[in-house]
Design a protein around this motif. Structure first.
Motif, PDB file in Angstrom:
ATOM      1  N   ALA B  93      15.713  63.335  45.571  1.00  0.00           N
ATOM      2  CA  ALA B  93      15.305  64.332  46.569  1.00  0.00           C
ATOM      3  C   ALA B  93      14.634  65.521  45.890  1.00  0.00           C
ATOM      4  N   GLY B  94      15.200  65.943  44.739  1.00  0.00           N
ATOM      5  CA  GLY B  94      14.595  67.038  43.982  1.00  0.00           C
ATOM      6  C   GLY B  94      13.192  66.687  43.523  1.00  0.00           C
ATOM      7  N   ALA B  95      13.012  65.441  43.075  1.00  0.00           N
ATOM      8  CA  ALA B  95      11.690  64.993  42.623  1.00  0.00           C
ATOM      9  C   ALA B  95      10.689  65.021  43.780  1.00  0.00           C
ATOM     10  N   VAL B  96      11.127  64.568  44.965  1.00  0.00           N
ATOM     11  CA  VAL B  96      10.238  64.580  46.141  1.00  0.00           C
ATOM     12  C   VAL B  96       9.852  66.014  46.490  1.00  0.00           C
ATOM     13  N   MET B  97      10.849  66.946  46.381  1.00  0.00           N
ATOM     14  CA  MET B  97      10.566  68.349  46.704  1.00  0.00           C
ATOM     15  C   MET B  97       9.539  68.931  45.736  1.00  0.00           C
ATOM     16  N   PHE B  98       9.681  68.638  44.452  1.00  0.00           N
ATOM     17  CA  PHE B  98       8.725  69.166  43.470  1.00  0.00           C
ATOM     18  C   PHE B  98       7.351  68.539  43.664  1.00  0.00           C
ATOM     19  N   LEU B  99       7.345  67.231  43.984  1.00  0.00           N
ATOM     20  CA  LEU B  99       6.068  66.582  44.279  1.00  0.00           C
ATOM     21  C   LEU B  99       5.431  67.254  45.498  1.00  0.00           C
ATOM     22  N   GLY B 100       6.285  67.661  46.438  1.00  0.00           N
ATOM     23  CA  GLY B 100       5.803  68.330  47.635  1.00  0.00           C
ATOM     24  C   GLY B 100       5.071  69.630  47.330  1.00  0.00           C
ATOM     25  N   LEU B 101       5.501  70.340  46.270  1.00  0.00           N
ATOM     26  CA  LEU B 101       4.821  71.585  45.895  1.00  0.00           C
ATOM     27  C   LEU B 101       3.374  71.312  45.519  1.00  0.00           C
ATOM     28  N   ALA B 102       3.132  70.128  44.925  1.00  0.00           N
ATOM     29  CA  ALA B 102       1.769  69.782  44.521  1.00  0.00           C
ATOM     30  C   ALA B 102       0.999  69.131  45.665  1.00  0.00           C
ATOM     31  N   VAL B 103       1.661  68.260  46.437  1.00  0.00           N
ATOM     32  CA  VAL B 103       0.964  67.472  47.459  1.00  0.00           C
ATOM     33  C   VAL B 103       0.800  68.267  48.751  1.00  0.00           C
ATOM     34  N   GLY B 104       1.878  68.813  49.258  1.00  0.00           N
ATOM     35  CA  GLY B 104       1.791  69.549  50.515  1.00  0.00           C
ATOM     36  C   GLY B 104       3.168  69.878  51.037  1.00  0.00           C
ATOM     37  N   TRP B 105       3.227  70.860  51.929  1.00  0.00           N
ATOM     38  CA  TRP B 105       4.513  71.333  52.427  1.00  0.00           C
ATOM     39  C   TRP B 105       5.242  70.279  53.239  1.00  0.00           C
ATOM     40  N   TRP B 106       4.506  69.392  53.922  1.00  0.00           N
ATOM     41  CA  TRP B 106       5.158  68.355  54.727  1.00  0.00           C
ATOM     42  C   TRP B 106       6.076  67.501  53.868  1.00  0.00           C
ATOM     43  N   LEU B 107       5.606  67.172  52.623  1.00  0.00           N
ATOM     44  CA  LEU B 107       6.427  66.351  51.735  1.00  0.00           C
ATOM     45  C   LEU B 107       7.638  67.143  51.228  1.00  0.00           C
ATOM     46  N   PHE B 108       7.430  68.457  50.989  1.00  0.00           N
ATOM     47  CA  PHE B 108       8.535  69.309  50.543  1.00  0.00           C
ATOM     48  C   PHE B 108       9.645  69.338  51.596  1.00  0.00           C
ATOM     49  N   ILE B 109       9.232  69.434  52.868  1.00  0.00           N
ATOM     50  CA  ILE B 109      10.228  69.503  53.948  1.00  0.00           C
ATOM     51  C   ILE B 109      11.016  68.192  54.046  1.00  0.00           C
ATOM     52  N   ILE B 110      10.302  67.063  53.891  1.00  0.00           N
ATOM     53  CA  ILE B 110      10.993  65.765  53.886  1.00  0.00           C
ATOM     54  C   ILE B 110      12.004  65.725  52.740  1.00  0.00           C
ATOM     55  N   ALA B 112      13.412  68.240  51.265  1.00  0.00           N
ATOM     56  CA  ALA B 112      14.504  69.187  51.505  1.00  0.00           C
ATOM     57  C   ALA B 112      15.567  68.557  52.397  1.00  0.00           C
ATOM     58  N   PHE B 113      15.135  67.821  53.429  1.00  0.00           N
ATOM     59  CA  PHE B 113      16.106  67.143  54.300  1.00  0.00           C
ATOM     60  C   PHE B 113      16.914  66.117  53.503  1.00  0.00           C
ATOM     61  N   LEU B 114      16.214  65.326  52.680  1.00  0.00           N
ATOM     62  CA  LEU B 114      16.916  64.356  51.832  1.00  0.00           C
ATOM     63  C   LEU B 114      17.894  65.069  50.908  1.00  0.00           C
ATOM     64  N   GLY B 115      17.455  66.244  50.380  1.00  0.00           N
ATOM     65  CA  GLY B 115      18.299  67.014  49.462  1.00  0.00           C
ATOM     66  C   GLY B 115      19.569  67.479  50.139  1.00  0.00           C
TER      67      GLY B 115
END
Lengths: 192, 133
Positions: B93-110, B112-115
């Motif tokens: 989940a942390g990896a997805v959140m960090f990837l979200g910082l680069a890709v877009g906020w929508w991925l960060f929010i996903i 964050a929910f997983l986190g």
């Protein structure tokens, strides 16, 4: 084991904040003109009240820890009977004081941005928001930890030693974040 | 815990004076090194103080006793989860959140929910149900 690990982790956190302090002092030593101009925009009185709230929250936290060490997870009397409060009640109060601090910081940021100090405006803005922002994130993390620790008192039948250890190490973290804020407050608002 | 205390305290004894010498030689005009050295000393004194206090609270451990036996070190060392997948979910989940910082906020929010799900699962893993500790 959990307590030792927490202390070792907190000492590495100390080095993280050391980096932020170093950045602050370095920029301050080369841009005294900028500092003289921008620190006037700080609302020191408001920040002092906010800091006091955070320091007091540490006291409530410690009262909760003493209850946790005695194995008293929740109050035995009525809500007004403060003497017989358990760890849960004190941690809820700590949580409320901590969230007051965060709300105050958001309010302060809004004021600073209104005065033209933003993360990308100048060196002062960058270091101000980096230092206080990372501290604010730590406080927010602590608040989440409090919620989880409070929730844990509901999910177990007995309040075990492992439960109490969780409460105690959360208090270590909270006191640490509190002490960091005292140092940050002295640096940013008093020393300028 | 005297050996552990000494280990960290000696490092403090080194970094403490070094801070003063460094500050003196740089006329206290170079703030980065002084700040870093003061807090490095703080790091070691924090750990040394904690170990000293813990050592005072606990009885003498077999490893502190010169004539201690291996058998004396038996007993309960705390609770360790036998096997757990939740740290892996949390790291993911942390990896997805960090990837979200680069890709877009929508991925960060996903992420964050997983986190949130992973954190709750991990924190309550040993503290709920019939086998809670």
């Amino acid at each position: 084991m959990v307590a030792v690990g927490t202390i070792v982790w907190l000492s590495s956190e100390l080095m993280f904040f050391a980096g932020l302090f170093a950045v602050y002092f370095q920029l301050r030593s080369v841009r005294t003109d900028l500092w003289a101009q921008q620190t006037e925009k700080l609302n020191v009185t408001f920040a002092a009240i906010n800091a006091t709230v955070l320091v007091i929250s540490s006291v409530w936290c410690q009262l909760g820890v003493w209850k946790a060490e005695k194995g008293q997870k929740a109050r035995t009397g009525s809500l007004l009977d403060i003497k017989n409060w358990g760890m849960r009640e004190w941690y809820v109060v700590t949580y409320l004081f901590g969230s007051f601090f965060i709300a105050g910081q958001v309010f302060e940021y809004a004021e600073m941005v209104h005065d033209g100090v933003t993360l990308s405006s100048d060196a002062y803005g960058s270091v101000f928001y980096m230092a206080t922002g990372f501290h604010g994130l730590h406080v927010t993390g602590g608040l989440i930890a409090f919620l989880l620790i409070i929730a844990r008192t509901f999910t177990t039948r007995r309040y075990t030693h492992a439960n109490a250890t969780g409460a105690v190490v959360t208090s270590y973290y909270w006191h640490f974040v509190d002490v960091v804020w005292i140092a940050l407050f002295a640096t940013i608002y008093i020393l300028k | 815990m005297r050996v552990e205390t000494k280990l960290f305290f000696y490092l403090f004894l080194f970094f403490g004076p070094v801070t003063v010498i460094y500050g003196y030689w740089s006329d206290w005009k170079e703030p980065i090194g002084v700040t870093a050295l003061i807090l490095t000393s703080g790091l070691f004194i924090l750990v040394a103080f904690y170990l000293w206090q813990t050592g005072k609270r606990l009885p003498v451990r077999p490893e502190d006793n010169m004539s201690g036996e291996i058998a004396e070190a038996e007993g309960n060392y705390g609770y360790f989860v036998a096997s757990s997948w939740t740290p892996l979910w949390l790291a993911g989940a942390g990896a997805v959140m960090f990837l979200g910082l680069a890709v877009g906020w929508w991925l960060f929010i996903i992420g964050a929910f997983l986190g949130v799900v992973a954190v709750v699962l991990w924190v309550f893993e040993s503290f709920s149900g019939d086998y809670s500790i």
